[in-house]
Design an enzyme around this catalytic site. Structure first.
Site, short mmCIF file in Angstrom:
data_model
loop_
_atom_site.label_atom_id
_atom_site.label_comp_id
_atom_site.label_asym_id
_atom_site.label_seq_id
_atom_site.Cartn_x
_atom_site.Cartn_y
_atom_site.Cartn_z
N SER A 45 -7.31 1.95 36.43
CA SER A 45 -7.89 3.29 36.40
C SER A 45 -7.48 4.10 37.63
O SER A 45 -7.29 5.31 37.54
CB SER A 45 -9.41 3.22 36.27
N GLU A 46 -7.37 3.44 38.80
CA GLU A 46 -6.84 4.11 39.99
C GLU A 46 -6.01 3.16 40.84
O GLU A 46 -6.29 1.96 40.89
CB GLU A 46 -7.95 4.70 40.86
N THR A 47 -5.01 3.74 41.49
CA THR A 47 -4.21 3.06 42.51
C THR A 47 -4.24 3.92 43.76
O THR A 47 -4.06 5.15 43.68
CB THR A 47 -2.76 2.86 42.04
#
Length: 294
Positions: A45-47
């Site tokens: 979902s996020e990096t």
């Protein structure tokens, strides 16, 4: 070039639960296109990409990407990266306080790490309070988008509304946790919004809620834990709950429907009838470390 990275599970004390996060520690020389490609490769979902801070008194500068676009701020990347950076701190202190530079401004963090280096807990204060963006669509409009009936939308004084802390969310109250689990959203009703569904938690005490978050515009089918949505939820509670002066602790459970249970601690401070500050907190555990050849 070899770039170090780590993965963590955030808003949980158990590996393989909560919300997974990738953090690239050696980001110098990467442009926006390269970071977006790496985020798509991780497909989480996020990096997060960590850079030296613009101001030496801060710990780091962060850029946060979903598989589809860059975000000015996000909660679970802030918690997870704060814990990871504290674990990498050579000092012997168990608790650390520092600022992280993000797109929304400076995010003040306090972190406590575990002695074995496996993880820790972090909390941060929002640099900007949630903004009310107007009412949400009527239940008759939302119901077919969610696979629910109109009478299953809303409880108490709660009605659909829109709030944001950088990322924007259409916040939809659902009458029960069972109907929350049954919802099958087709899309967010407002272009670019995340869709944040919430219901009272029948197993919780005090201000306790179960939530689900969907963000197709960000490339996120469903998120196990969403700190930025929890931050926006502070605005929802100010609008629909009769909160008095002082500090209010809110327990948010998310990810149960995905088999990745998460726990987010939201703290709201009210002074003279207005929202004074919002804090988000939670645990993170280190899962893996490696290197990218990019």
């Amino acid at each position: 070039m070899t770039r170090r990275f780590a993965t963590l599970d955030v808003f949980t004390t158990q590996p393989l639960a909560g919300n997974p996060l990738a953090v690239v520690l050696d980001s110098d020389g990467l442009d926006g296109a390269a970071m977006q490609s790496i985020a798509r490769e991780f497909n989480l979902s996020e990096t997060v990409f960590v850079f030296p801070p613009d101001e030496p008194r801060h710990r780091a500068r962060l850029r946060i990407f979903t598989p589809a676009r860059e975000l000015p701020f996000a909660g679970h990347p802030t918690v997870g990266t704060a814990v990871l950076l504290a674990l990498r701190d050579p000092s012997a202190a168990d608790a650390r306080a520092f600022g992280l530079e993000e797109g929304v401004g400076i995010v003040p963090c306090v972190v406590e790490t575990l002695p074995d280096g496996s993880g820790g807990r972090a909390r941060f204060k929002l640099p900007a309070l949630p903004e009310y963006l107007g009412p949400g669509p009527e239940p008759e409009v939302l119901a077919p988008l969610l696979g629910l009936e109109p009478e299953e939308i809303g409880f108490g004084r709660h009605r659909p509304s829109r709030h944001g802390t950088g990322p924007r969310f259409t916040c939809v109250p659902i009458a029960s946790a069972a109907r929350l689990d049954a919802a099958r959203p087709a899309d967010a009703p407002e272009a670019g919004d995340g869709l944040y569904l919430y219901a009272p938690d029948p197993e919780g005490t005090g201000l306790s809620f179960r939530t689900r978050m969907f963000a197709p515009a960000m490339g996120i089918a469903e998120d196990p834990a969403t700190g930025s949505a929890a931050a926006a939820f502070a605005g929802v509670l100010m609008q629909f709950e009769a909160l008095g002066e002082g500090t209010h602790d809110v327990a948010i459970a998310q990810g149960q429907a995905m088999g990745r249970p998460s726990t987010i601690a939201l703290q709201i401070d009210i002074e003279f009838g207005a929202l004074r500050s919002v804090e988000i907190g939670g645990a993170a555990v280190l899962v893996s470390e490696g290197a990218l050849r990019v």
